[in-house]
Design a protein around this motif. Sequence first.
Motif, PDB file in Angstrom:
ATOM      1  N   GLU A 113      39.296  18.487   6.143  1.00  0.00           N
ATOM      2  CA  GLU A 113      38.118  18.314   5.278  1.00  0.00           C
ATOM      3  C   GLU A 113      37.919  16.860   4.846  1.00  0.00           C
ATOM      4  O   GLU A 113      37.019  16.569   4.060  1.00  0.00           O
ATOM      5  N   ASP A 114      38.735  15.946   5.337  1.00  0.00           N
ATOM      6  CA  ASP A 114      38.666  14.535   4.996  1.00  0.00           C
ATOM      7  C   ASP A 114      37.280  13.989   5.352  1.00  0.00           C
ATOM      8  O   ASP A 114      36.851  14.083   6.505  1.00  0.00           O
ATOM      9  N   LYS A 115      36.599  13.437   4.384  1.00  0.00           N
ATOM     10  CA  LYS A 115      35.229  12.922   4.595  1.00  0.00           C
ATOM     11  C   LYS A 115      35.205  11.688   5.504  1.00  0.00           C
ATOM     12  O   LYS A 115      34.170  11.347   6.056  1.00  0.00           O
ATOM     13  N   GLU A 116      36.339  11.013   5.675  1.00  0.00           N
ATOM     14  CA  GLU A 116      36.383   9.814   6.504  1.00  0.00           C
ATOM     15  C   GLU A 116      36.654  10.105   7.985  1.00  0.00           C
ATOM     16  O   GLU A 116      36.602   9.201   8.804  1.00  0.00           O
ATOM     17  N   LEU A 117      36.926  11.349   8.320  1.00  0.00           N
ATOM     18  CA  LEU A 117      37.136  11.682   9.729  1.00  0.00           C
ATOM     19  C   LEU A 117      35.859  11.431  10.515  1.00  0.00           C
ATOM     20  O   LEU A 117      34.764  11.706  10.035  1.00  0.00           O
ATOM     21  N   GLN A 118      36.024  10.928  11.711  1.00  0.00           N
ATOM     22  CA  GLN A 118      34.881  10.678  12.593  1.00  0.00           C
ATOM     23  C   GLN A 118      34.892  11.740  13.685  1.00  0.00           C
ATOM     24  O   GLN A 118      35.697  11.685  14.607  1.00  0.00           O
ATOM     25  N   TRP A 119      33.999  12.700  13.550  1.00  0.00           N
ATOM     26  CA  TRP A 119      33.927  13.822  14.491  1.00  0.00           C
ATOM     27  C   TRP A 119      33.010  13.442  15.645  1.00  0.00           C
ATOM     28  O   TRP A 119      31.907  12.948  15.434  1.00  0.00           O
ATOM     29  N   GLY A 120      33.477  13.694  16.852  1.00  0.00           N
ATOM     30  CA  GLY A 120      32.690  13.418  18.047  1.00  0.00           C
ATOM     31  C   GLY A 120      32.509  14.695  18.851  1.00  0.00           C
ATOM     32  O   GLY A 120      33.117  15.723  18.559  1.00  0.00           O
ATOM     33  N   PRO A 121      31.686  14.634  19.887  1.00  0.00           N
ATOM     34  CA  PRO A 121      31.393  15.833  20.689  1.00  0.00           C
ATOM     35  C   PRO A 121      32.548  16.231  21.604  1.00  0.00           C
ATOM     36  O   PRO A 121      33.381  15.413  21.972  1.00  0.00           O
ATOM     37  N   CYS A 122      32.552  17.491  21.956  1.00  0.00           N
ATOM     38  CA  CYS A 122      33.484  18.022  22.951  1.00  0.00           C
ATOM     39  C   CYS A 122      32.879  17.797  24.334  1.00  0.00           C
ATOM     40  O   CYS A 122      31.704  17.444  24.454  1.00  0.00           O
ATOM     41  N   PRO A 123      33.652  18.043  25.396  1.00  0.00           N
ATOM     42  CA  PRO A 123      33.079  17.934  26.743  1.00  0.00           C
ATOM     43  C   PRO A 123      31.844  18.830  26.884  1.00  0.00           C
ATOM     44  O   PRO A 123      31.724  19.850  26.203  1.00  0.00           O
ATOM     45  N   ALA A 131      48.380  18.411  19.388  1.00  0.00           N
ATOM     46  CA  ALA A 131      49.110  17.239  19.856  1.00  0.00           C
ATOM     47  C   ALA A 131      49.205  17.343  21.374  1.00  0.00           C
ATOM     48  O   ALA A 131      49.752  18.316  21.892  1.00  0.00           O
ATOM     49  N   PHE A 132      48.638  16.371  22.055  1.00  0.00           N
ATOM     50  CA  PHE A 132      48.680  16.316  23.511  1.00  0.00           C
ATOM     51  C   PHE A 132      49.793  15.366  23.940  1.00  0.00           C
ATOM     52  O   PHE A 132      49.912  14.273  23.393  1.00  0.00           O
ATOM     53  N   GLU A 133      50.578  15.761  24.931  1.00  0.00           N
ATOM     54  CA  GLU A 133      51.638  14.911  25.463  1.00  0.00           C
ATOM     55  C   GLU A 133      51.071  13.834  26.388  1.00  0.00           C
ATOM     56  O   GLU A 133      51.531  12.705  26.403  1.00  0.00           O
ATOM     57  N   GLU A 134      50.103  14.213  27.176  1.00  0.00           N
ATOM     58  CA  GLU A 134      49.460  13.311  28.137  1.00  0.00           C
ATOM     59  C   GLU A 134      48.076  12.929  27.595  1.00  0.00           C
ATOM     60  O   GLU A 134      47.634  13.469  26.595  1.00  0.00           O
ATOM     61  N   PRO A 135      47.351  12.030  28.268  1.00  0.00           N
ATOM     62  CA  PRO A 135      46.002  11.685  27.810  1.00  0.00           C
ATOM     63  C   PRO A 135      45.124  12.934  27.634  1.00  0.00           C
ATOM     64  O   PRO A 135      45.272  13.921  28.356  1.00  0.00           O
ATOM     65  N   LEU A 136      44.218  12.859  26.690  1.00  0.00           N
ATOM     66  CA  LEU A 136      43.328  13.971  26.355  1.00  0.00           C
ATOM     67  C   LEU A 136      42.314  14.209  27.469  1.00  0.00           C
ATOM     68  O   LEU A 136      41.622  13.292  27.899  1.00  0.00           O
ATOM     69  N   ASP A 137      42.252  15.460  27.936  1.00  0.00           N
ATOM     70  CA  ASP A 137      41.228  15.858  28.897  1.00  0.00           C
ATOM     71  C   ASP A 137      41.013  17.363  28.774  1.00  0.00           C
ATOM     72  O   ASP A 137      41.786  18.058  28.121  1.00  0.00           O
ATOM     73  N   ALA A 138      39.952  17.842  29.353  1.00  0.00           N
ATOM     74  CA  ALA A 138      39.654  19.276  29.409  1.00  0.00           C
ATOM     75  C   ALA A 138      38.747  19.507  30.600  1.00  0.00           C
ATOM     76  O   ALA A 138      37.789  18.754  30.810  1.00  0.00           O
ATOM     77  N   PHE A 139      39.071  20.541  31.370  1.00  0.00           N
ATOM     78  CA  PHE A 139      38.298  20.843  32.570  1.00  0.00           C
ATOM     79  C   PHE A 139      37.880  22.309  32.553  1.00  0.00           C
ATOM     80  O   PHE A 139      38.694  23.180  32.256  1.00  0.00           O
ATOM     81  N   PRO A 140      36.618  22.596  32.879  1.00  0.00           N
ATOM     82  CA  PRO A 140      36.169  23.991  32.905  1.00  0.00           C
ATOM     83  C   PRO A 140      36.772  24.731  34.086  1.00  0.00           C
ATOM     84  O   PRO A 140      37.198  24.127  35.075  1.00  0.00           O
ATOM     85  N   LYS A 141      36.785  26.048  33.954  1.00  0.00           N
ATOM     86  CA  LYS A 141      37.220  26.890  35.060  1.00  0.00           C
ATOM     87  C   LYS A 141      36.310  26.610  36.254  1.00  0.00           C
ATOM     88  O   LYS A 141      35.094  26.552  36.113  1.00  0.00           O
ATOM     89  N   VAL A 142      36.904  26.406  37.392  1.00  0.00           N
ATOM     90  CA  VAL A 142      36.136  26.144  38.611  1.00  0.00           C
ATOM     91  C   VAL A 142      35.722  27.492  39.200  1.00  0.00           C
ATOM     92  O   VAL A 142      36.563  28.356  39.444  1.00  0.00           O
TER      93      VAL A 142
END
Length: 160
Positions: free
Chosen positions: A44-54, A146-157
């Motif tokens: 709920e932190d007002k200073e968070l910068q929310w961005g879009p998902c894929p 928490a992601f171990e590797e760089p952040l990514d997300a891929f849709p079901k093919v």
Amino acid sequence: MNYKINFLKIKTVLLLSIFLIGCEVYGQEEMKMGEESSQLRTHEDKELQWGPCPDFMPVGCTIAVLHGDPSKKNVDIFFKVPPNYDIPAHYHSSAERMILVSGELQVTYEGEKEKIMKVGTYAYGPANKLHTAKCLGKDPCVLFIAFEEPLDAFPKVTKH
């Protein structure tokens, strides 16, 4: 050799890259001379910068980077979706360590039984494992991930 180009995957990676560059430029915390500073945040932190998902995620999904560089290893985020929101089938190149901080989330990993996460529930998601979710009830769902590797997300093919 015969290579098949997956334009949806390319588009997803490009959009995520644009988001990641924005996070690098407008990160949550500035570093001073290579030193990290401690942080204390809530969803709920007002200073968070929310961005879009894929773009394969329906409208209403947002991400806030809490710590790290999304294009590098070990990044922490808040992932937020509205109530009654269906998270489509997708996978990540990285394993995920998650704690639900708001709402109630139904999660199903491919080949496994559906599970319900309540506030405070920890979950581990293996890398490259297809999964879906649904935010249940009247409250938004917010996951700390928490992601171990760089952040990514891929849709079901889907096969045509």
